[in-house]
Design an enzyme around this catalytic site. Structure first.
Site, PDB file in Angstrom:
ATOM      1  N   THR A   1      -6.162  -0.810   3.180  1.00  0.00           N
ATOM      2  CA  THR A   1      -7.234  -1.599   2.603  1.00  0.00           C
ATOM      3  C   THR A   1      -8.166  -2.056   3.722  1.00  0.00           C
ATOM      4  O   THR A   1      -7.821  -1.979   4.903  1.00  0.00           O
ATOM      5  CB  THR A   1      -6.674  -2.815   1.857  1.00  0.00           C
ATOM      6  OG1 THR A   1      -5.824  -3.538   2.750  1.00  0.00           O
ATOM      7  CG2 THR A   1      -5.874  -2.374   0.647  1.00  0.00           C
TER       8      THR A   1
ATOM      9  N   ASP B   1     -12.026  -6.698  -0.173  1.00  0.00           N
ATOM     10  CA  ASP B   1     -12.792  -7.943  -0.068  1.00  0.00           C
ATOM     11  C   ASP B   1     -14.150  -7.645   0.557  1.00  0.00           C
ATOM     12  O   ASP B   1     -14.300  -6.720   1.333  1.00  0.00           O
ATOM     13  CB  ASP B   1     -12.027  -8.964   0.790  1.00  0.00           C
ATOM     14  CG  ASP B   1     -11.537  -8.358   2.092  1.00  0.00           C
ATOM     15  OD1 ASP B   1     -10.436  -7.778   2.101  1.00  0.00           O
ATOM     16  OD2 ASP B   1     -12.270  -8.422   3.099  1.00  0.00           O
TER      17      ASP B   1
ATOM     18  N   GLU C   1       0.830  -1.203   0.000  1.00  0.00           N
ATOM     19  CA  GLU C   1       0.000   0.000   0.000  1.00  0.00           C
ATOM     20  C   GLU C   1       0.869   1.259   0.000  1.00  0.00           C
ATOM     21  O   GLU C   1       0.479   2.294  -0.542  1.00  0.00           O
ATOM     22  CB  GLU C   1      -0.892   0.017   1.250  1.00  0.00           C
ATOM     23  CG  GLU C   1      -1.870  -1.136   1.348  1.00  0.00           C
ATOM     24  CD  GLU C   1      -2.377  -1.378   2.775  1.00  0.00           C
ATOM     25  OE1 GLU C   1      -3.382  -2.085   2.911  1.00  0.00           O
ATOM     26  OE2 GLU C   1      -1.783  -0.871   3.760  1.00  0.00           O
TER      27      GLU C   1
ATOM     28  N   LYS D   1     -14.132  -2.675   7.495  1.00  0.00           N
ATOM     29  CA  LYS D   1     -13.508  -3.385   8.618  1.00  0.00           C
ATOM     30  C   LYS D   1     -12.006  -3.491   8.351  1.00  0.00           C
ATOM     31  O   LYS D   1     -11.603  -3.952   7.286  1.00  0.00           O
ATOM     32  CB  LYS D   1     -14.153  -4.768   8.673  1.00  0.00           C
ATOM     33  CG  LYS D   1     -13.422  -5.834   9.439  1.00  0.00           C
ATOM     34  CD  LYS D   1     -14.199  -7.153   9.357  1.00  0.00           C
ATOM     35  CE  LYS D   1     -13.517  -8.261  10.131  1.00  0.00           C
ATOM     36  NZ  LYS D   1     -12.302  -8.771   9.484  1.00  0.00           N
ATOM     37  N   ASP D   2     -11.208  -3.047   9.305  1.00  0.00           N
ATOM     38  CA  ASP D   2      -9.752  -3.129   9.104  1.00  0.00           C
ATOM     39  C   ASP D   2      -9.072  -3.634  10.376  1.00  0.00           C
ATOM     40  O   ASP D   2      -9.736  -4.124  11.293  1.00  0.00           O
ATOM     41  CB  ASP D   2      -9.178  -1.778   8.663  1.00  0.00           C
ATOM     42  CG  ASP D   2      -8.951  -0.841   9.841  1.00  0.00           C
ATOM     43  OD1 ASP D   2      -9.565  -1.058  10.912  1.00  0.00           O
ATOM     44  OD2 ASP D   2      -8.149   0.099   9.697  1.00  0.00           O
ATOM     45  N   MET D   3      -7.750  -3.483  10.426  1.00  0.00           N
ATOM     46  CA  MET D   3      -6.992  -3.978  11.578  1.00  0.00           C
ATOM     47  C   MET D   3      -6.146  -2.896  12.249  1.00  0.00           C
ATOM     48  O   MET D   3      -5.298  -3.212  13.073  1.00  0.00           O
ATOM     49  CB  MET D   3      -6.098  -5.149  11.133  1.00  0.00           C
ATOM     50  CG  MET D   3      -6.894  -6.327  10.582  1.00  0.00           C
ATOM     51  SD  MET D   3      -5.870  -7.645   9.870  1.00  0.00           S
ATOM     52  CE  MET D   3      -4.960  -8.208  11.304  1.00  0.00           C
ATOM     53  N   GLU D   4      -6.347  -1.629  11.896  1.00  0.00           N
ATOM     54  CA  GLU D   4      -5.525  -0.561  12.471  1.00  0.00           C
ATOM     55  C   GLU D   4      -6.280   0.702  12.879  1.00  0.00           C
ATOM     56  O   GLU D   4      -5.888   1.377  13.851  1.00  0.00           O
ATOM     57  CB  GLU D   4      -4.414  -0.135  11.476  1.00  0.00           C
ATOM     58  CG  GLU D   4      -3.361  -1.176  11.177  1.00  0.00           C
ATOM     59  CD  GLU D   4      -3.761  -2.107  10.037  1.00  0.00           C
ATOM     60  OE1 GLU D   4      -4.702  -1.747   9.287  1.00  0.00           O
ATOM     61  OE2 GLU D   4      -3.172  -3.194   9.900  1.00  0.00           O
TER      62      GLU D   4
HETATM   63  N1  SAH Z   1      -2.140 -12.065   3.752  1.00  0.00           N
HETATM   64  C1  SAH Z   1      -1.959 -10.638   3.915  1.00  0.00           C
HETATM   65  C2  SAH Z   1      -2.385 -10.251   5.286  1.00  0.00           C
HETATM   66  C3  SAH Z   1      -2.586  -8.776   5.492  1.00  0.00           C
HETATM   67  S1  SAH Z   1      -3.636  -8.439   6.815  1.00  0.00           S
HETATM   68  C4  SAH Z   1      -0.536 -10.277   3.559  1.00  0.00           C
HETATM   69  O1  SAH Z   1       0.372 -10.262   4.385  1.00  0.00           O
HETATM   70  O2  SAH Z   1      -0.294  -9.980   2.397  1.00  0.00           O
HETATM   71  C5  SAH Z   1      -4.796  -7.405   6.073  1.00  0.00           C
HETATM   72  C6  SAH Z   1      -4.471  -5.927   6.017  1.00  0.00           C
HETATM   73  O3  SAH Z   1      -5.436  -5.317   5.186  1.00  0.00           O
HETATM   74  C7  SAH Z   1      -4.567  -5.197   7.345  1.00  0.00           C
HETATM   75  O4  SAH Z   1      -3.661  -4.142   7.389  1.00  0.00           O
HETATM   76  C8  SAH Z   1      -6.023  -4.723   7.404  1.00  0.00           C
HETATM   77  O5  SAH Z   1      -6.142  -3.410   7.934  1.00  0.00           O
HETATM   78  C9  SAH Z   1      -6.487  -4.716   5.950  1.00  0.00           C
HETATM   79  N2  SAH Z   1      -7.699  -5.528   5.638  1.00  0.00           N
HETATM   80  C10 SAH Z   1      -8.099  -5.794   4.367  1.00  0.00           C
HETATM   81  N3  SAH Z   1      -9.229  -6.533   4.371  1.00  0.00           N
HETATM   82  C11 SAH Z   1      -9.555  -6.742   5.661  1.00  0.00           C
HETATM   83  C12 SAH Z   1     -10.643  -7.458   6.322  1.00  0.00           C
HETATM   84  N4  SAH Z   1     -11.580  -8.090   5.652  1.00  0.00           N
HETATM   85  N5  SAH Z   1     -10.640  -7.482   7.664  1.00  0.00           N
HETATM   86  C13 SAH Z   1      -9.698  -6.851   8.372  1.00  0.00           C
HETATM   87  N6  SAH Z   1      -8.658  -6.187   7.807  1.00  0.00           N
HETATM   88  C14 SAH Z   1      -8.590  -6.098   6.474  1.00  0.00           C
END
Ligand code: SAH
Length: 268
Positions: free
Chosen positions: A117, A226, A38, A200-203
């Site tokens: 993302t 997704d 990204e 929905k994200d992780m940060e």
């Molecule tokens: N397999 C991936 C994992 C990345 S984790 C790799 O290493 O290439 C996913 C990242 O994208 C996180 O930073 C999160 O913020 C975001 N993200 C994208 N789609 C997501 C979802 N459905 N749920 C949570 N986070 C998501």
């Protein structure tokens, strides 16, 4: 008692700075991005250079700073780097909070942009490739069923209100829910629904928590890789769409930064 490191400044001092600057043009922007895929297109677009002396952050951390001047803005882009043990991007709330904290201390930004993302909910109108400007953030995996602790766990916060950016750039607006898992348990799903989230994200909510501690305004730009409530497995769909969606994300971030240039916070 341990002495505070001299370069550490208190929350009050940062707040004062923020108040002083709210009517002045924004000059100093901090972009926080979790994944290298990204980050790199933006590093190229703004012609940022990687900080090689690493004096900004404590020794040994994988955090990477890119910086430069774009138009009249100092742009710092921080990526938490690759995990020192596993070699993958340091995604998730723990790394995001640490880099946000450390970067605020070191750079005293006028504005934070957390870009990345996200998963999107079809039921809320999200499609793969959509870019959202987030109105509100909250956590969905911090369940503490005790009065008041429950609300602390959810940690709902508002992003900086930016009606002019929304109008000018024609971005979708929605709420963001953050948790430390890419997948979604039924309990997470119930909390996300309660948070009224579209993405929905992780940060995001972790960045918001730290920004709020120091009263630094923050905005969140999230592009949908997704569909969480669709048929396809999230991890597969995420990987398949990552590159294309990152292009949409970076275009939106560039447009936002072009818009911000020469403006003050109250004009966003
Ligand atoms: N397999 C991936 C994992 C990345 S984790 C790799 O290493 O290439 C996913 C990242 O994208 C996180 O930073 C999160 O913020 C975001 N993200 C994208 N789609 C997501 C979802 N459905 N749920 C949570 N986070 C998501």
């Amino acid at each position: 008692m341990a002495m505070a490191r001299p370069e550490e400044i208190g929350a009050e001092a940062v707040k004062e700075l923020a108040t002083e600057r709210s009517g002045a043009p924004i000059t100093n922007i901090l972009i926080i991005i979790a994944m290298q895929t990204e980050a790199i297109p933006l590093v190229n677009k703004f012609q940022l250079s990687e900080d090689t002396d690493q004096s900004l952050f404590p020794k040994g951390v994988p955090w990477v700073r890119y910086h430069g001047t774009y138009k009249d803005l100092h742009v710092n882009l921080i990526w938490p780097g690759k995990d020192l043990v596993f070699g993958v991007d340091s995604v998730g709330t723990v790394s995001a909070s640490l880099v946000t904290y450390s970067s605020i201390q070191a750079l005293k930004p006028d504005l934070i942009i957390n870009a990345g993302t996200a998963g999107g909910f079809r039921a809320k109108g999200a499609c793969v490739g959509d870019v959202y400007l987030v109105s509100d953030v909250a956590f969905h995996d911090r369940r503490i069923p005790i009065p008041v602790f429950d609300m602390y766990g959810i940690g709902a916060r508002q992003a900086l209100f930016t009606p002019n950016i929304i109008k000018e750039l024609n971005l979708k607006v929605g709420k963001l829910s953050t948790g430390d898992s890419l997948d979604m348990t039924p309990q997470d799903e119930a909390s996300i629904l309660a948070n009224d989230a579209t993405v929905k994200d992780m940060e995001g909510a972790a960045v918001a928590y730290v920004a709020d501690l120091f009263s630094v305004p923050a905005i969140f730009i999230k592009a949908v890789t997704d569909i969480v409530d669709g048929e396809k497995p999230t991890a597969e769909e995420f990987i398949k769409n990552l590159l294309a969606v990152t292009a949409a994300l970076d275009k939106a971030v560039s447009q936002v930064i072009d818009f911000i240039s020469a403006k003050c916070l109250s004009h966003l």
